[in-house]
Write an enzyme that holds these catalytic residues in place. Structure first.
Site, PDB file in Angstrom:
ATOM      1  N   ARG A  64       0.816  -1.209   0.000  1.00 39.32           N
ATOM      2  CA  ARG A  64       0.000   0.000   0.000  1.00 39.32           C
ATOM      3  C   ARG A  64       0.851   1.262   0.000  1.00 39.32           C
ATOM      4  O   ARG A  64       0.538   2.259  -0.653  1.00 39.32           O
ATOM      5  CB  ARG A  64      -0.902  -0.019   1.233  1.00 39.32           C
ATOM      6  CG  ARG A  64      -1.798   1.176   1.322  1.00 39.32           C
ATOM      7  CD  ARG A  64      -3.014   0.852   2.166  1.00 39.32           C
ATOM      8  NE  ARG A  64      -3.985   1.915   2.050  1.00 39.32           N
ATOM      9  CZ  ARG A  64      -4.243   2.776   3.021  1.00 39.32           C
ATOM     10  NH1 ARG A  64      -3.583   2.696   4.162  1.00 39.32           N
ATOM     11  NH2 ARG A  64      -5.123   3.712   2.837  1.00 39.32           N
ATOM     12  N   HIS A  68       0.695   4.428  -2.625  1.00 37.26           N
ATOM     13  CA  HIS A  68       0.534   5.828  -2.247  1.00 37.26           C
ATOM     14  C   HIS A  68       1.712   6.669  -2.737  1.00 37.26           C
ATOM     15  O   HIS A  68       1.546   7.794  -3.200  1.00 37.26           O
ATOM     16  CB  HIS A  68       0.377   5.971  -0.725  1.00 37.26           C
ATOM     17  CG  HIS A  68      -0.994   5.622  -0.254  1.00 37.26           C
ATOM     18  ND1 HIS A  68      -1.563   6.162   0.868  1.00 37.26           N
ATOM     19  CD2 HIS A  68      -1.925   4.785  -0.764  1.00 37.26           C
ATOM     20  CE1 HIS A  68      -2.790   5.680   1.029  1.00 37.26           C
ATOM     21  NE2 HIS A  68      -3.025   4.833   0.063  1.00 37.26           N
ATOM     22  N   ASP A  76       8.570   8.523  -5.884  1.00 34.43           N
ATOM     23  CA  ASP A  76       9.761   9.303  -5.551  1.00 34.43           C
ATOM     24  C   ASP A  76      10.086   9.252  -4.063  1.00 34.43           C
ATOM     25  O   ASP A  76      10.831  10.084  -3.554  1.00 34.43           O
ATOM     26  CB  ASP A  76       9.572  10.765  -5.980  1.00 34.43           C
ATOM     27  CG  ASP A  76       8.427  11.431  -5.228  1.00 34.43           C
ATOM     28  OD1 ASP A  76       7.688  10.718  -4.516  1.00 34.43           O
ATOM     29  OD2 ASP A  76       8.269  12.652  -5.342  1.00 34.43           O
ATOM     30  N   ASN A  96      -3.379   9.091   5.000  1.00 39.98           N
ATOM     31  CA  ASN A  96      -2.302   8.109   5.216  1.00 39.98           C
ATOM     32  C   ASN A  96      -2.911   6.823   5.746  1.00 39.98           C
ATOM     33  O   ASN A  96      -2.305   5.769   5.645  1.00 39.98           O
ATOM     34  CB  ASN A  96      -1.200   8.660   6.148  1.00 39.98           C
ATOM     35  CG  ASN A  96      -1.622   8.745   7.608  1.00 39.98           C
ATOM     36  OD1 ASN A  96      -2.498   8.026   8.068  1.00 39.98           O
ATOM     37  ND2 ASN A  96      -0.964   9.612   8.352  1.00 39.98           N
ATOM     38  N   PRO A 163      -7.518   7.885  -4.406  1.00 42.02           N
ATOM     39  CA  PRO A 163      -8.946   7.571  -4.521  1.00 42.02           C
ATOM     40  C   PRO A 163      -9.537   7.241  -3.140  1.00 42.02           C
ATOM     41  O   PRO A 163      -8.956   6.455  -2.409  1.00 42.02           O
ATOM     42  CB  PRO A 163      -8.957   6.331  -5.420  1.00 42.02           C
ATOM     43  CG  PRO A 163      -7.599   5.728  -5.274  1.00 42.02           C
ATOM     44  CD  PRO A 163      -6.653   6.849  -4.965  1.00 42.02           C
ATOM     45  N   HIS A 193      -5.968  -5.654  -2.620  1.00 44.63           N
ATOM     46  CA  HIS A 193      -6.770  -5.795  -1.398  1.00 44.63           C
ATOM     47  C   HIS A 193      -6.980  -7.258  -1.023  1.00 44.63           C
ATOM     48  O   HIS A 193      -7.724  -7.561  -0.096  1.00 44.63           O
ATOM     49  CB  HIS A 193      -8.100  -5.057  -1.535  1.00 44.63           C
ATOM     50  CG  HIS A 193      -7.946  -3.563  -1.536  1.00 44.63           C
ATOM     51  ND1 HIS A 193      -8.973  -2.687  -1.779  1.00 44.63           N
ATOM     52  CD2 HIS A 193      -6.858  -2.778  -1.310  1.00 44.63           C
ATOM     53  CE1 HIS A 193      -8.532  -1.435  -1.703  1.00 44.63           C
ATOM     54  NE2 HIS A 193      -7.238  -1.469  -1.438  1.00 44.63           N
ATOM     55  N   ASP A 237     -10.145  -9.354   2.726  1.00 50.68           N
ATOM     56  CA  ASP A 237     -10.695 -10.585   2.142  1.00 50.68           C
ATOM     57  C   ASP A 237     -10.498 -11.712   3.157  1.00 50.68           C
ATOM     58  O   ASP A 237      -9.869 -11.502   4.184  1.00 50.68           O
ATOM     59  CB  ASP A 237     -10.113 -10.855   0.738  1.00 50.68           C
ATOM     60  CG  ASP A 237      -8.830 -11.691   0.732  1.00 50.68           C
ATOM     61  OD1 ASP A 237      -8.226 -11.891   1.804  1.00 50.68           O
ATOM     62  OD2 ASP A 237      -8.428 -12.138  -0.349  1.00 50.68           O
TER      63      ASP A 237
HETATM   64  C1  HEM Z   1      -8.914   1.334  -6.365  1.00 50.56           C
HETATM   65  C2  HEM Z   1      -8.806   2.334  -5.515  1.00 50.56           C
HETATM   66  C3  HEM Z   1      -8.381   2.117  -4.089  1.00 50.56           C
HETATM   67  C4  HEM Z   1      -9.038   2.574  -3.003  1.00 50.56           C
HETATM   68  C5  HEM Z   1     -10.306   3.411  -2.986  1.00 50.56           C
HETATM   69  C6  HEM Z   1      -8.313   2.090  -1.853  1.00 50.56           C
HETATM   70  C7  HEM Z   1      -8.663   2.358  -0.552  1.00 50.56           C
HETATM   71  C8  HEM Z   1      -8.144   1.711   0.542  1.00 50.56           C
HETATM   72  C9  HEM Z   1      -8.618   1.867   1.891  1.00 50.56           C
HETATM   73  C10 HEM Z   1      -9.713   2.825   2.336  1.00 50.56           C
HETATM   74  C11 HEM Z   1      -7.931   1.001   2.670  1.00 50.56           C
HETATM   75  C12 HEM Z   1      -8.104   0.780   4.170  1.00 50.56           C
HETATM   76  C13 HEM Z   1      -7.267   1.764   4.941  1.00 50.56           C
HETATM   77  C14 HEM Z   1      -7.605   1.754   6.402  1.00 50.56           C
HETATM   78  O1  HEM Z   1      -8.798   1.739   6.743  1.00 50.56           O
HETATM   79  O2  HEM Z   1      -6.674   1.763   7.222  1.00 50.56           O
HETATM   80  C15 HEM Z   1      -6.998   0.309   1.829  1.00 50.56           C
HETATM   81  C16 HEM Z   1      -6.118  -0.658   2.244  1.00 50.56           C
HETATM   82  C17 HEM Z   1      -5.168  -1.234   1.431  1.00 50.56           C
HETATM   83  N1  HEM Z   1      -4.903  -0.899   0.120  1.00 50.56           N
HETATM   84 FE1  HEM Z   1      -6.086   0.194  -1.073  1.00 50.56          FE
HETATM   85  N2  HEM Z   1      -7.242   1.365  -2.262  1.00 50.56           N
HETATM   86  C18 HEM Z   1      -7.231   1.358  -3.626  1.00 50.56           C
HETATM   87  C19 HEM Z   1      -6.279   0.779  -4.434  1.00 50.56           C
HETATM   88  C20 HEM Z   1      -5.164   0.124  -3.964  1.00 50.56           C
HETATM   89  C21 HEM Z   1      -4.037  -0.266  -4.776  1.00 50.56           C
HETATM   90  C22 HEM Z   1      -3.879   0.048  -6.256  1.00 50.56           C
HETATM   91  C23 HEM Z   1      -3.165  -0.911  -3.954  1.00 50.56           C
HETATM   92  C24 HEM Z   1      -1.819  -1.501  -4.270  1.00 50.56           C
HETATM   93  C25 HEM Z   1      -1.405  -1.860  -5.448  1.00 50.56           C
HETATM   94  C26 HEM Z   1      -3.774  -0.960  -2.637  1.00 50.56           C
HETATM   95  C27 HEM Z   1      -3.255  -1.610  -1.549  1.00 50.56           C
HETATM   96  C28 HEM Z   1      -3.867  -1.671  -0.313  1.00 50.56           C
HETATM   97  C29 HEM Z   1      -3.461  -2.583   0.748  1.00 50.56           C
HETATM   98  C30 HEM Z   1      -2.402  -3.649   0.647  1.00 50.56           C
HETATM   99  C31 HEM Z   1      -4.271  -2.293   1.853  1.00 50.56           C
HETATM  100  C32 HEM Z   1      -4.208  -2.934   3.246  1.00 50.56           C
HETATM  101  C33 HEM Z   1      -3.273  -2.106   4.104  1.00 50.56           C
HETATM  102  C34 HEM Z   1      -2.961  -2.672   5.470  1.00 50.56           C
HETATM  103  O3  HEM Z   1      -3.428  -3.744   5.843  1.00 50.56           O
HETATM  104  O4  HEM Z   1      -2.193  -1.991   6.179  1.00 50.56           O
HETATM  105  N3  HEM Z   1      -4.966  -0.297  -2.685  1.00 50.56           N
HETATM  106  N4  HEM Z   1      -7.146   0.766   0.532  1.00 50.56           N
HETATM  107  C1  LIG Z   2      -1.374   9.625   9.887  1.00 49.62           C
HETATM  108  O1  LIG Z   2      -2.007  10.878  10.057  1.00 49.62           O
HETATM  109  C2  LIG Z   2      -2.465  11.125  11.354  1.00 49.62           C
HETATM  110  C3  LIG Z   2      -3.121  12.492  11.358  1.00 49.62           C
HETATM  111  O2  LIG Z   2      -4.207  12.498  10.506  1.00 49.62           O
HETATM  112  C4  LIG Z   2      -1.284  11.072  12.344  1.00 49.62           C
HETATM  113  O3  LIG Z   2      -1.772  11.271  13.670  1.00 49.62           O
HETATM  114  C5  LIG Z   2      -0.595   9.728  12.238  1.00 49.62           C
HETATM  115  O4  LIG Z   2       0.532   9.715  13.064  1.00 49.62           O
HETATM  116  C6  LIG Z   2      -0.183   9.459  10.798  1.00 49.62           C
HETATM  117  N1  LIG Z   2       0.353   8.109  10.699  1.00 49.62           N
HETATM  118  C7  LIG Z   2       1.603   7.846  10.295  1.00 49.62           C
HETATM  119  C8  LIG Z   2       1.973   6.429  10.247  1.00 49.62           C
HETATM  120  O5  LIG Z   2       2.387   8.707   9.976  1.00 49.62           O
END
Ligand code: HEM
Ligand SMILES: *[C@@H]1O[C@H](CO)[C@@H](O)[C@H](O)[C@H]1NC(C)=O
Ligand SMILES: *[C@@H]1O[C@H](CO)[C@@H](O)[C@H](O)[C@H]1NC(C)=O
Length: 316
Positions: A64, A68, A76, A96, A163, A193, A237
């Site tokens: 992820r 980002h 970069d 973040n 997004p 995901h 999942d």
């Molecule tokens: C299609 C648009 C996408 C949206 C709207 C989106 C949104 C999100 C959101 C909201 C989360 C949960 C964050 C949280 O609640 O802490 C998430 C998790 C994640 N996203 Fe996406 N994402 C997108 C695309 C991607 C892409 C392209 C990748 C990587 C190639 C990616 C990799 C991940 C991974 C691996 C997680 C899990 C992170 C964790 O467990 O720490 N996502 N994403």
């Molecule tokens: C993500 O942003 C929040 C503020 O919105 C901050 O408190 C937090 O430390 C940040 N997380 C990381 C891993 O930098």
């Protein structure tokens, strides 16, 4: 293994020769560090492996973080920069959303600097680490071009380009299209995901909206998670540390966690792709790896356009 090995060779040949339609990025090469830092790739792999042995959930964090990084100002390393008194960096944006894995990058960087100071960029280390995390979790193995330089800008306001989970399929197609991706590549990338978790705050809207694209049993499960608070985590999942195609099967069963995930199945524009990937894991792996290689070349800086940071958290 044999098949993976063969695929690697094929991928490598294709990149060197250049695929029609594939962005050949000047300055990036598979063997970029071959002379200048021959063990860089191995150091990253070993560092990722030992970190994931301790905590398999960090694989999701690394994948992820690379996403980002690349979607904001290009790949970069800007996502790695810490805020300072005068600048609030990307990582302190609400978007973040719990990014994880910074220590893994720092650890690899430190070892690499000890061997070849000032040579290997943080953006390359992150790209390699994300790739290694995919392999470690059971996903496809692929080689990536290297030679990115690190950027000197990391601003909280740039994160609006990510997004949000409230997007529907046409909005997702649109925002990925702006970065040069097809709908198919967007769906393949969303397959990331298959790893990781979302926090309640990322999906609770669906509960108050009574989102009809959601199966009632998943709705119950999400409510249960949210009863533990905004930061309670829900696996994206059923197999959140295995890189597989179960994510797409879940979407078919209306069991996607984020609205934006389920939207890929709700919309006729992308439903066929979800069905194909759910049925054919090899096809998902193949498309995913290409889309990742492409994502890893978004607006990369080379030469004087960037630097090689000595500490990934600070501009030199
Ligand atoms: C299609 C648009 C996408 C949206 C709207 C989106 C949104 C999100 C959101 C909201 C989360 C949960 C964050 C949280 O609640 O802490 C998430 C998790 C994640 N996203 Fe996406 N994402 C997108 C695309 C991607 C892409 C392209 C990748 C990587 C190639 C990616 C990799 C991940 C991974 C691996 C997680 C899990 C992170 C964790 O467990 O720490 N996502 N994403
Ligand atoms: C993500 O942003 C929040 C503020 O919105 C901050 O408190 C937090 O430390 C940040 N997380 C990381 C891993 O930098
Ligand atoms: C997606 O959302 C946009 C903006 O809210 C809306 O205009 C569009 O009709 C929606 N598309 C679908 C397929 O629901």
């Amino acid at each position: 293994m044999m098949i993976n090995g063969l695929l690697l060779v094929v991928v490598e040949m294709v990149i060197v020769v250049g695929l029609p339609g594939f962005p050949s990025v000047e300055g990036l090469r598979m063997d970029y560090y071959y002379m200048s830092c021959p063990f860089a790739e191995m150091i990253v792999r070993n560092t990722v492996d030992s970190a994931l042995r301790r905590d398999p959930t960090l694989a999701a964090g690394l994948v992820r973080m690379h996403f980002h990084d690349c979607f904001i100002e290009g790949c970069d390393g800007s996502v790695l920069i810490d805020s300072t008194k005068r600048n609030t960096a990307e990582k302190d944006s609400p978007a973040n959303l719990s990014l994880r894995g910074y220590e893994v990058i720092d650890n690899a960087k430190e070892q690499i600097e000890a061997q070849c100071p000032g040579v290997v960029s943080c953006s390359d280390i992150l790209a390699m680490a994300a790739r290694d995390a995919v392999v470690w979790s059971g996903g496809p193995a692929y080689d990536i071009p290297k030679g990115r330089k690190d950027g000197r800008r990391s601003r909280i306001e740039d994160t609006i380009n990510l997004p949000p989970p409230s997007f529907n399929a046409s909005q997702l197609i649109d925002i990925f299209g702006k970065h040069g991706f097809t709908a198919q590549e967007m769906v393949a990338l969303s397959g990331a995901h298959t790893l990781g978790v979302a926090r309640c705050s990322s999906f609770k809207q669906r509960l108050s909206n009574q989102d009809r694209s959601m199966d009632s049993s998943i709705a119950k499960m999400l409510s249960r998670t949210c009863s533990r608070g905004d930061n309670a985590e829900q696996p994206l999942d059923p197999t959140s540390t295995d890189f597989d195609n179960a994510y797409f099967g879940a979407l078919q069963g209306k069991a996607g966690v984020l609205f934006s995930d389920q939207a890929l199945f709700s919309s006729p524009q992308t439903r066929g792709l979800v069905n194909s990937y759910a049925m054919n894991q090899a096809m998902f792996f193949f498309d995913f790896q290409w889309a990742m290689i492409k994502m890893g070349t978004l607006d990369v800086k080379e030469g004087s356009g960037g630097e090689v940071r000595s500490n990934c958290r600070r501009i030199n």
